[in-house]
Design a protein around this motif. Structure first.
Motif, PDB file in Angstrom:
ATOM      1  N   SER A  62       0.714  -1.268   0.160  1.00  0.00           N
ATOM      2  CA  SER A  62      -0.014   0.510  -0.127  1.00  0.00           C
ATOM      3  C   SER A  62       1.196   1.270   0.361  1.00  0.00           C
ATOM      4  N   ARG A  64       0.375   4.314   1.275  1.00  0.00           N
ATOM      5  CA  ARG A  64       0.604   4.914   2.705  1.00  0.00           C
ATOM      6  C   ARG A  64       1.971   4.198   3.160  1.00  0.00           C
ATOM      7  N   GLU A  65       1.770   2.957   3.437  1.00  0.00           N
ATOM      8  CA  GLU A  65       3.162   2.148   4.042  1.00  0.00           C
ATOM      9  C   GLU A  65       4.658   2.790   3.405  1.00  0.00           C
ATOM     10  N   GLN A  68       5.021   6.348   4.240  1.00  0.00           N
ATOM     11  CA  GLN A  68       5.744   5.893   5.883  1.00  0.00           C
ATOM     12  C   GLN A  68       7.054   6.150   5.539  1.00  0.00           C
ATOM     13  N   GLN A  99       4.895  17.995  11.002  1.00  0.00           N
ATOM     14  CA  GLN A  99       4.937  18.782  12.488  1.00  0.00           C
ATOM     15  C   GLN A  99       4.734  20.207  12.282  1.00  0.00           C
ATOM     16  N   ASP A 142      -6.377  10.886   7.411  1.00  0.00           N
ATOM     17  CA  ASP A 142      -6.285   9.738   8.779  1.00  0.00           C
ATOM     18  C   ASP A 142      -5.233  10.242   9.512  1.00  0.00           C
ATOM     19  N   GLY A 143      -4.073  11.261   9.527  1.00  0.00           N
ATOM     20  CA  GLY A 143      -3.320  11.272  10.272  1.00  0.00           C
ATOM     21  C   GLY A 143      -2.041  10.535   9.773  1.00  0.00           C
ATOM     22  N   SER A 144      -2.136  10.112   8.825  1.00  0.00           N
ATOM     23  CA  SER A 144      -0.735   9.396   8.326  1.00  0.00           C
ATOM     24  C   SER A 144      -0.242  10.886   7.839  1.00  0.00           C
ATOM     25  N   THR A 145       1.734  10.238   6.746  1.00  0.00           N
ATOM     26  CA  THR A 145       2.538  10.966   7.219  1.00  0.00           C
ATOM     27  C   THR A 145       2.485  10.568   4.848  1.00  0.00           C
TER      28      THR A 145
END
Lengths: 409, 409
Positions: A62, A64-65, A68, A99, A142-145
């Motif tokens: 995925s 998203r990973e 990350q 951040q 959703d807070g993911s990078t």
């Protein structure tokens, strides 16, 4: 005193020595009394190394990973540059995209920036602290990078400059500005002091790979003055900005070219409405990008429909076109991959007639045959045989007075 | 079906092959119907590499920036393990400490966990997703990333298990459990099925470096059953848990030892109140940690005051003690660094008299001279000459029936 956003790419951050060099550059601006916000890329090669690791374990994982993992490259360089600045006596503080906060959409690996919280950065600037921000990344809903996709650090720089209403966004690279054409093809190519956003877009998309297109679009949209400079050679670089009156003096800003194109002609197509859609629809469905499109009105009730695609896509596009040609009752499909596109770019041509014909005349004078023509408000592009590329660029560069110390039309 | 938190260390995550091995272990628990939350360390060596990079650019930089850099190590491994699980057909999702959210205090490089938001992790478990959490890190009150200090991943595992009220926290390492003593010293050492938190604390602090002390304290405080297992060899490992009735059957759980101690004796000190403080105050002020402390009541109005320190601190501690000895009018200072501490540990000894004398008798039988004795509720420690270490451990291991198939007192 100005508020300046400086973006340093992967080559500039490529080693501890280079990071220390960047540190001294940043420090010199701070010492001059400017407020500086720095945006950095990962060390050159690092993002590739991380993605290789990720794809080594799961090539179809995925996105998203992948993000990350890939986003750690910049997290290391922001820390390193902040540490270098501290050692140099300059107060600094590193921030990842999340951040800051840099909010993006959820399109992992190609996310778009939605908004930037300027508060922390402005507070730091006020307190004499240099914020060092990770390019290429932000935080998804959703807070993911999420990463912005390759080259996204330029976009981060421009977006931050827009959010902070900075006086200038400086993009440091390994070239010292935007040139009238590629100096490897025409050694007399000249660095431009100024160029408009529109011209830069045409130059970039046509193959002068100095800046990410998206960052130029962004800068134009938010009217952020953008300056391209070299990290390694001092100089004023090239300012990319809004059109001003002075610019109209120059007809042509530069000559761009693209070597990776290929040409397809569907010949003898019955000339009736819907032909373009019938041919290009299946090409688009196959995710092949089309660049130039030309259709001539035919004399015998048929027409030749010609378009260019990336060379890598030629075979696939040819297969599709051949099938479509049969269905349409066309005479056949001709393909050529030994072609290049050469373009004159300049906002000045809008108010001057005759640029195109002057271009064709110059090329004819050098015995260069034109296979295809396409024009826009600030650009004239021609497709020619690849073997004539250098000759064409040099001929046009001279004809339009672009060389070092050349005439200004 | 149980809710299990599994923590894998740097050696277990040391290569893509090993990560795939960990993936299969996690998957087998999921296939058995358990809910699993995984906590991982960075690849072995990676945190050191990152900190070396950071200290290379600024050896005295701010700890916040070191943490910004060092925390990327786990961010890579969580992504890689999540990708491996996806490929294996197990739904997974990686989280950095800040993403969880794991809140810490502001003590960068040695932060303490304040609270853990269990919502995302529980929601994932409910949805059949395995959360893969970065150990060793969290988010400080100002939004910065903070690390828990070296070995902090164990603590992350336990803290998450406590927050989720997990049935068990499994710590995977390269040993298959906690042993009665170091098998390199006594090949007959036996893996313990069970040990109490208190015993484990004594074992760990006395030199059996299986688990981080802080994580054991944490597990004891929140009553999280902790299991130490091997990543590479299947087996039940050792369960570290609360004391139960069955445990009282065993007098002694194990024999720990510490080789890196040195002994200092301030001899002939006038025996009056305040002596201990007068000697140990300056030692503490010099940031030297003191382990054992023994003071005998003397017959002639003087006393011998003896304590042990880490061998690295011996010279410094000796200088300080010599100065203090003069001020106190003591006879002199004796130092020895060829000593070791050997300890019997067991909750059973609380309710059984005579363990200490049985220990001294066994050592005397082997002609081993005892230089110093210290006792606590669940521990008896002696200092002996270093050359007798192996002999002492084996003698006691046999005397207390700890060997494979040995008697249970």
């Amino acid at each position: 005193m100005a508020l300046i956003v400086q973006k340093y790419g992967g080559t500039s951050m490529g080693s501890l020595e280079r990071i220390e060099h960047v540190c001294r550059k940043v420090a010199s601006f701070v010492e001059q009394g400017h407020q500086v916000v720095v945006v950095v890329s990962a060390m050159s090669g690092e993002t590739d190394r991380l993605l290789k690791l990720a794809k080594g374990i799961n090539p179809k994982g995925s996105e998203r990973e992948y993000d990350q993992i890939a986003s750690t490259g910049e997290q290391v360089t922001i820390g390193l540059l902040a540490l270098a600045l501290e050692k140099h006596g300059v107060k600094a503080r590193s921030y990842t995209g999340p951040q800051v906060t840099i909010k993006t959409d959820s399109s992992f690996m190609k996310a778009r920036i939605l908004s930037i919280d300027a508060d922390k950065l402005l507070a730091d600037c006020k307190a004499g602290i240099v914020p060092v921000v990770a390019g290429f990344q932000g935080i998804a809903p959703d807070g993911s990078t999420a990463t912005l996709g390759r080259g996204g650090s330029d976009t981060t720089g421009v977006a931050i400059a827009a959010a902070l209403k900075a006086d200038e966004c400086q993009i440091y690279t390994d070239v010292d500005g935007v040139y009238t054409t590629d100096p490897r093809v025409e050694p007399k190519a000249r660095r431009l002091d100024k160029i408009t956003f529109e011209e830069m877009l045409e130059m970039a998309s046509l193959g002068s790979k100095v800046l990410q297109i998206r960052s130029v679009e962004f800068a134009g949209k938010y009217k952020v003055p953008l300056r391209v400079l070299s990290t390694f050679v001092d100089g004023p670089g090239t300012l990319i900005t809004l059109e001003d009156n002075k610019m109209e003096d120059a007809l042509i800003s530069g000559i761009a070219f693209a070597k990776d194109e290929a040409q397809l002609t569907v010949a003898g197509v019955p000339d009736r409405p819907g032909i373009a859609a019938a041919i290009l629809g299946p090409i688009g469905d196959a995710n092949i990008e089309v660049d130039m499109i030309v259709q001539n009105v035919g004399a015998d009730g048929t027409t030749d429909f010609t378009f260019t695609v990336h060379r890598n896509d030629l075979e696939k596009a040819q297969d599709i076109s051949t099938k479509v040609a049969k269905e349409l009752g066309a005479k056949g499909v001709r393909a050529a991959n030994d072609i290049v596109k050469v373009s004159l770019v300049g906002v000045g041509m809008r108010s001057h007639a005759g640029i195109a014909s002057q271009m064709f005349k110059a090329l004819a004078g050098a015995n260069i045959n034109i296979r295809m023509i396409s024009t826009s408000e600030i650009k004239v592009s021609v497709v020619i045989e690849e073997m004539y590329l250098e000759l064409a660029v040099r001929t046009l560069h001279k004809a339009f007075g672009l060389e070092e110390g050349g005439k200004v039309a």
